[in-house]
Design a protein around this motif. Structure first.
Motif, PDB file in Angstrom:
ATOM      1  N   MET A 111     -12.525 -21.541  -3.199  1.00 24.99           N
ATOM      2  CA  MET A 111     -12.815 -19.996  -2.540  1.00 24.99           C
ATOM      3  C   MET A 111     -13.711 -19.385  -3.408  1.00 24.99           C
ATOM      4  O   MET A 111     -13.276 -19.115  -4.677  1.00 24.99           O
ATOM      5  CB  MET A 111     -11.662 -19.628  -1.647  1.00 24.99           C
ATOM      6  N   ARG A 112     -14.618 -18.821  -3.059  1.00 30.15           N
ATOM      7  CA  ARG A 112     -15.517 -17.722  -3.762  1.00 30.15           C
ATOM      8  C   ARG A 112     -14.888 -16.634  -4.040  1.00 30.15           C
ATOM      9  O   ARG A 112     -13.986 -16.209  -3.141  1.00 30.15           O
ATOM     10  CB  ARG A 112     -16.972 -17.727  -3.214  1.00 30.15           C
ATOM     11  N   LYS A 113     -15.267 -15.856  -5.159  1.00 27.92           N
ATOM     12  CA  LYS A 113     -14.455 -14.671  -5.539  1.00 27.92           C
ATOM     13  C   LYS A 113     -14.811 -13.599  -4.578  1.00 27.92           C
ATOM     14  O   LYS A 113     -13.653 -12.942  -4.232  1.00 27.92           O
ATOM     15  CB  LYS A 113     -14.993 -14.297  -6.756  1.00 27.92           C
ATOM     16  N   THR A 114     -15.853 -13.563  -4.175  1.00 24.35           N
ATOM     17  CA  THR A 114     -16.177 -12.471  -3.211  1.00 24.35           C
ATOM     18  C   THR A 114     -15.593 -12.454  -1.849  1.00 24.35           C
ATOM     19  O   THR A 114     -14.842 -11.857  -1.508  1.00 24.35           O
ATOM     20  CB  THR A 114     -17.772 -12.383  -2.808  1.00 24.35           C
ATOM     21  N   GLN A 115     -15.228 -13.784  -1.592  1.00 21.63           N
ATOM     22  CA  GLN A 115     -14.755 -14.316  -0.129  1.00 21.63           C
ATOM     23  C   GLN A 115     -12.989 -13.433  -0.229  1.00 21.63           C
ATOM     24  O   GLN A 115     -12.534 -13.050   0.493  1.00 21.63           O
ATOM     25  CB  GLN A 115     -14.874 -15.817   0.282  1.00 21.63           C
ATOM     26  N   LYS A 116     -12.503 -13.999  -1.479  1.00 18.38           N
ATOM     27  CA  LYS A 116     -11.076 -13.751  -1.727  1.00 18.38           C
ATOM     28  C   LYS A 116     -11.163 -12.181  -1.750  1.00 18.38           C
ATOM     29  O   LYS A 116      -9.988 -11.810  -1.035  1.00 18.38           O
ATOM     30  CB  LYS A 116     -10.772 -14.332  -3.085  1.00 18.38           C
ATOM     31  N   LYS A 117     -11.988 -11.526  -2.284  1.00 17.77           N
ATOM     32  CA  LYS A 117     -11.737 -10.041  -2.310  1.00 17.77           C
ATOM     33  C   LYS A 117     -11.965  -9.407  -1.037  1.00 17.77           C
ATOM     34  O   LYS A 117     -11.273  -8.495  -0.592  1.00 17.77           O
ATOM     35  CB  LYS A 117     -12.958  -9.561  -3.028  1.00 17.77           C
ATOM     36  N   THR A 118     -12.696  -9.789  -0.143  1.00 20.09           N
ATOM     37  CA  THR A 118     -12.901  -9.395   1.331  1.00 20.09           C
ATOM     38  C   THR A 118     -11.449  -9.562   2.085  1.00 20.09           C
ATOM     39  O   THR A 118     -10.985  -8.804   2.815  1.00 20.09           O
ATOM     40  CB  THR A 118     -14.209  -9.859   2.008  1.00 20.09           C
ATOM     41  N   LEU A 119     -11.058 -10.923   1.623  1.00 21.81           N
ATOM     42  CA  LEU A 119      -9.769 -11.314   2.782  1.00 21.81           C
ATOM     43  C   LEU A 119      -8.572 -10.279   2.028  1.00 21.81           C
ATOM     44  O   LEU A 119      -7.705  -9.920   3.013  1.00 21.81           O
ATOM     45  CB  LEU A 119      -9.305 -12.801   2.346  1.00 21.81           C
ATOM     46  N   ILE A 120      -8.584 -10.140   0.804  1.00 18.43           N
ATOM     47  CA  ILE A 120      -7.447  -9.277   0.711  1.00 18.43           C
ATOM     48  C   ILE A 120      -7.712  -7.654   1.247  1.00 18.43           C
ATOM     49  O   ILE A 120      -6.575  -7.135   1.509  1.00 18.43           O
ATOM     50  CB  ILE A 120      -7.734  -9.136  -1.101  1.00 18.43           C
ATOM     51  N   THR A 121      -8.904  -7.233   1.448  1.00 21.50           N
ATOM     52  CA  THR A 121      -9.161  -5.976   1.750  1.00 21.50           C
ATOM     53  C   THR A 121      -8.423  -6.164   3.290  1.00 21.50           C
ATOM     54  O   THR A 121      -8.110  -5.050   3.743  1.00 21.50           O
ATOM     55  CB  THR A 121     -10.545  -5.758   2.047  1.00 21.50           C
ATOM     56  N   TYR A 122      -8.783  -7.140   4.195  1.00 24.54           N
ATOM     57  CA  TYR A 122      -8.455  -7.059   5.585  1.00 24.54           C
ATOM     58  C   TYR A 122      -6.774  -7.370   5.650  1.00 24.54           C
ATOM     59  O   TYR A 122      -6.232  -6.561   6.227  1.00 24.54           O
ATOM     60  CB  TYR A 122      -8.849  -8.374   6.161  1.00 24.54           C
ATOM     61  N   ALA A 123      -6.221  -8.045   4.409  1.00 21.24           N
ATOM     62  CA  ALA A 123      -4.919  -8.119   4.540  1.00 21.24           C
ATOM     63  C   ALA A 123      -4.122  -6.719   4.272  1.00 21.24           C
ATOM     64  O   ALA A 123      -3.210  -6.446   4.812  1.00 21.24           O
ATOM     65  CB  ALA A 123      -4.597  -9.235   3.358  1.00 21.24           C
ATOM     66  N   ILE A 124      -4.828  -6.029   3.335  1.00 21.50           N
ATOM     67  CA  ILE A 124      -4.295  -4.902   2.904  1.00 21.50           C
ATOM     68  C   ILE A 124      -4.105  -3.826   4.269  1.00 21.50           C
ATOM     69  O   ILE A 124      -3.314  -3.216   4.737  1.00 21.50           O
ATOM     70  CB  ILE A 124      -4.990  -3.933   1.978  1.00 21.50           C
ATOM     71  N   VAL A 125      -5.273  -3.807   5.172  1.00 27.28           N
ATOM     72  CA  VAL A 125      -5.242  -2.929   6.310  1.00 27.28           C
ATOM     73  C   VAL A 125      -4.425  -3.457   7.307  1.00 27.28           C
ATOM     74  O   VAL A 125      -3.568  -2.829   8.007  1.00 27.28           O
ATOM     75  CB  VAL A 125      -7.127  -3.101   6.929  1.00 27.28           C
ATOM     76  N   ILE A 126      -4.276  -4.605   7.379  1.00 31.34           N
ATOM     77  CA  ILE A 126      -3.472  -5.160   8.423  1.00 31.34           C
ATOM     78  C   ILE A 126      -1.822  -4.964   8.147  1.00 31.34           C
ATOM     79  O   ILE A 126      -1.272  -4.342   8.905  1.00 31.34           O
ATOM     80  CB  ILE A 126      -3.676  -6.752   8.490  1.00 31.34           C
ATOM     81  N   ILE A 127      -1.699  -5.139   6.887  1.00 33.28           N
ATOM     82  CA  ILE A 127      -0.314  -4.986   6.343  1.00 33.28           C
ATOM     83  C   ILE A 127       0.033  -3.422   6.624  1.00 33.28           C
ATOM     84  O   ILE A 127       1.322  -3.119   7.176  1.00 33.28           O
ATOM     85  CB  ILE A 127      -0.064  -5.360   4.835  1.00 33.28           C
ATOM     86  N   ALA A 128      -0.562  -2.683   6.281  1.00 34.12           N
ATOM     87  CA  ALA A 128      -0.611  -1.292   6.246  1.00 34.12           C
ATOM     88  C   ALA A 128      -0.446  -0.905   7.842  1.00 34.12           C
ATOM     89  O   ALA A 128       0.647  -0.014   8.222  1.00 34.12           O
ATOM     90  CB  ALA A 128      -1.698  -0.523   5.654  1.00 34.12           C
ATOM     91  N   TYR A 129      -1.198  -1.587   8.566  1.00 38.76           N
ATOM     92  CA  TYR A 129      -0.852  -1.221  10.171  1.00 38.76           C
ATOM     93  C   TYR A 129       0.431  -1.570  10.480  1.00 38.76           C
ATOM     94  O   TYR A 129       0.956  -0.889  11.406  1.00 38.76           O
ATOM     95  CB  TYR A 129      -1.972  -2.071  10.892  1.00 38.76           C
ATOM     96  N   ILE A 130       0.891  -2.696  10.257  1.00 42.23           N
ATOM     97  CA  ILE A 130       2.189  -3.391  10.728  1.00 42.23           C
ATOM     98  C   ILE A 130       3.221  -2.337  10.309  1.00 42.23           C
ATOM     99  O   ILE A 130       3.952  -1.797  11.110  1.00 42.23           O
ATOM    100  CB  ILE A 130       2.195  -4.612  10.264  1.00 42.23           C
ATOM    101  N   ILE A 131       3.327  -1.900   8.924  1.00 42.09           N
ATOM    102  CA  ILE A 131       4.197  -1.041   8.452  1.00 42.09           C
ATOM    103  C   ILE A 131       4.267   0.104   9.234  1.00 42.09           C
ATOM    104  O   ILE A 131       5.315   0.714   9.585  1.00 42.09           O
ATOM    105  CB  ILE A 131       4.068  -0.739   6.955  1.00 42.09           C
ATOM    106  N   LEU A 132       3.293   0.794   9.382  1.00 43.90           N
ATOM    107  CA  LEU A 132       3.034   2.039  10.193  1.00 43.90           C
ATOM    108  C   LEU A 132       3.479   1.800  11.529  1.00 43.90           C
ATOM    109  O   LEU A 132       4.067   2.558  12.150  1.00 43.90           O
ATOM    110  CB  LEU A 132       1.769   2.748  10.045  1.00 43.90           C
ATOM    111  N   GLU A 133       3.145   0.722  12.122  1.00 52.20           N
ATOM    112  CA  GLU A 133       3.576   0.719  13.469  1.00 52.20           C
ATOM    113  C   GLU A 133       5.160   0.633  13.603  1.00 52.20           C
ATOM    114  O   GLU A 133       5.657   1.287  14.613  1.00 52.20           O
ATOM    115  CB  GLU A 133       2.884  -0.693  14.101  1.00 52.20           C
ATOM    116  N   ILE A 134       5.741  -0.330  12.559  1.00 49.65           N
ATOM    117  CA  ILE A 134       7.006  -0.215  12.873  1.00 49.65           C
ATOM    118  C   ILE A 134       7.751   0.870  12.406  1.00 49.65           C
ATOM    119  O   ILE A 134       8.537   1.348  13.500  1.00 49.65           O
ATOM    120  CB  ILE A 134       7.532  -1.475  11.535  1.00 49.65           C
TER     121      ILE A 134
END
Lengths: 349, 252
Positions: A1-24
């Motif tokens: 996987m390219r470096k930039t792609q990895k970086k963007t996926l991490i960003t989405y992951a951070i947002v989604i995880i933060a969302y799940i935690i706050l929802e809980i």
């Protein structure tokens, strides 16, 4: 996987995880209603910060009027929602309002961009600053209503509209818009944030994005390899305005009475969004989201400390600035990150 | 037919005639040198050829096509690419992206496809990557593909600038003092690179240079400028032996 792609996926992951935690937390009832009310604004300011970072960090043009684009998106979508409220299903209505809010902000971006982006220099900052103030003042003095005879517009008063009995006041001058359906919630806001991130990060890693960044890095060289400067400056700026408009749509569907006041759409709001961008790292999209969230919540969470609230807030601003911009600390941070990555790699093996 | 034909090119800044009545004819495949003392107007000629300045008078024809008055970006598409005296890379972009910006106009997909990464995006990006790597390979930069271009050593930055210009598939390449600030080793390597481009891409090159070793080593023909006027032009050997030229450079 390219470096930039990895970086963007991490960003989405951070947002989604933060969302799940706050929802809980929310579902478990561990969150005060005050804090719950802050979540949607936090996300729309994060969206506005992403939009502004596209303009400042990627395109390299300073805009001081992003609150103005939010204002345009907010009012146009609120009008759409008021007109269609009850006529079509709520979900469809909100999507339509979102699209129209975004398109109209983009149009305003284009209107400003056509004369200004042809010039080189800091003209955009001045023109957008003026734009934000003008749009706010115009919306403050407009009376707009609709009845069976059609649309009525006045600059005097609500009475001057002369609405029929079935009429409905849409914009009531300085009183603003009242009773826009409260469609925004945390989930929808997060979805809009993810879409904005998707568009901006994709764009950076594409032919258009490279052209835009090449203009930022060296306009003369970029011209010399055949890049159409005006076209790509426009593309970047219009997309940025459109996303700011989306933030405005969330704003208007989250507030019972919306007025075009300085508190909501003044230049100090534009500057506040710029502060999020600068402290999150210019050109660093993920940083903008994180900085917007922290810096929006912090003053509210510190309310208990009363007197010391702004003192602590300003200390946090300074510390964030040092961490993000001091070369020595950035080196240390990158080294630490590499170490952690290595450690994680060994752990996995 | 000549590849580049410049006739009576002139420009005035204020009261100064920076380039006066400049003429130049280049055949395809030639390696031509433009020399002259500091302030003679060499870079101004380049800026006129690439549309950075608009000429007051004169005609520029590339491959039979009148390109006088075209804007910089158009002129690149017409077929003239250039490098700069003070290196102008896209310093915050990786090495490979610098070349991919150069490839911009040869590959196409829409803005919507850029934003959504759908449609032609993946296929075209892969082709662009391959093409860019091929070019980087020629210039021996393929190992540095992910470095930020600002972090490259000086000599490699020069090479990358040439690679980026070559990526636009020009008919004519303009090199503005490619050896400026280089040590003898780097200069020797640069000479090889220039020869390589010529042989490999059959490129026509016009270069400005102060390094006489480089000029006499690779240029076939020279034009000497002094105070905006042509002092001499012709085969390298004859021009360098011309007493007028020696006078302009070294003094009496």
């Amino acid at each position: 996987m390219r470096k930039t792609q990895k970086k963007t996926l991490i960003t989405y992951a951070i947002v989604i995880i933060a969302y799940i935690i706050l929802e809980i937390f929310m579902k478990a009832g561990m969150m005060s209603s005050h804090l719950k009310g802050l979540l949607v604004p936090m996300v729309y300011y994060a969206i506005a910060a992403v939009a502004l970072n596209l303009c400042v960090g990627i395109l390299g043009e300073l805009s001081l009027g992003h609150a103005g684009f939010m204002c345009v998106g907010a009012f146009s979508s609120a009008i759409v929602s008021q007109l269609l409220s009850g006529a079509i299903p709520d979900a469809l209505r909100f999507i339509l309002a979102l699209i129209i809010g975004v398109v109209i902000s983009a149009l305003f971006g284009m209107l400003i961009g056509i004369p200004v982006l042809r010039l080189n220099g800091d003209y955009l900052a001045i023109v957008t600053l003026a734009f934000g103030e003008i749009i706010k003042n115009i919306l403050n003095s407009i009376y707009l209503g609709v009845d069976s005879a059609g649309v009525h517009l006045s600059l005097k008063s609500q009475m001057a509209l002369g609405l029929a009995d079935d009429g409905k006041v849409l914009i009531n001058g300085a009183m603003g818009i009242t009773g826009t359906p409260q469609d925004s919630n945390f989930t929808i806001a997060i979805v809009v944030l993810l879409i904005s991130l998707f568009i901006v990060q994709n764009m950076i890693d594409s032919r258009d994005g490279r052209a835009i960044m090449s203009i930022r890095d060296n306009r003369i060289a970029s011209e010399s390899v055949g890049i159409n400067i005006t076209k790509y400056k426009m593309t970047g700026f219009v997309v940025s305005a459109a996303i700011a408009g989306a933030a405005g749509v969330l704003f208007s569907h989250n507030i019972a009475t919306m007025q075009a006041t300085s508190q909501y759409f003044g230049y100090n709001v534009s500057i506040m969004i710029l502060v999020y961008v600068v402290l999150g790292g210019i050109g660093n999209i993920r940083g903008s989201v994180i900085a917007a969230c922290i810096l929006y919540l912090l003053p509210e969470l510190l309310r208990g400390l009363n007197k010391y609230r702004m003192l602590i807030y300003s200390i946090v601003l300074i510390v964030m600035m040092i961490i993000n911009w001091s070369p020595a600390l950035r080196d240390k941070r990158d080294k630490l990150r590499k170490k952690l990555m290595k450690g994680a790699g060994h752990g996995a093996a | 037919m000549a590849l580049l034909e410049v006739t009576n090119l002139s420009i005035t800044f204020g009261g100064l005639r920076a380039v006066d009545n400049f003429n130049l004819t280049m055949e395809k495949g030639e390696l031509y040198g433009l020399i002259g003392p500091n302030g003679a107007g060499k870079t101004t000629v380049f800026n006129l050829l690439t549309g950075v300045y608009k000429a007051d008078e004169g005609l520029i024809k590339l491959d039979g096509l009148d390109i006088t008055g075209h804007r910089t970006a158009e002129i690149d598409r017409d077929g003239i690419a250039r490098t700069f005296q003070n290196i102008r890379l896209f310093k915050d972009l990786p090495v490979i992206d610098n070349v991919k910006v150069g490839l911009h106009n040869q590959f196409n997909y829409s803005t919507a496809e850029s934003m959504l990464h759908c449609g032609r995006y993946h296929k075209v990006e892969k082709e662009m990557d391959e093409e860019a790597m091929k070019l980087l390979g020629v210039f021996d930069l393929d190992k540095e593909r992910d470095y930020l271009s600002a972090n490259l050593p000086y000599g490699k930055q020069r090479k990358l600038e040439i690679a980026r210009a070559m990526a636009t598939k020009p008919k004519l390449l303009l090199l503005d003092e490619p050896a400026a600030g280089m040590n003898p080793n780097e200069t020797a390597e640069l000479m090889e690179t220039i020869q390589l481009i010529r042989d490999k891409f059959d490129m026509t090159i016009l270069l400005i240079e102060h390094d006489m070793k480089l000029v006499s080593g690779i240029c076939e023909k020279l034009t000497v400028l002094n105070f905006g006027r042509i002092l001499a032009h012709g085969d390298t050997k004859d021009v360098l032996a011309n007493p007028e030229v020696i006078k302009a450079y070294i003094g009496e």
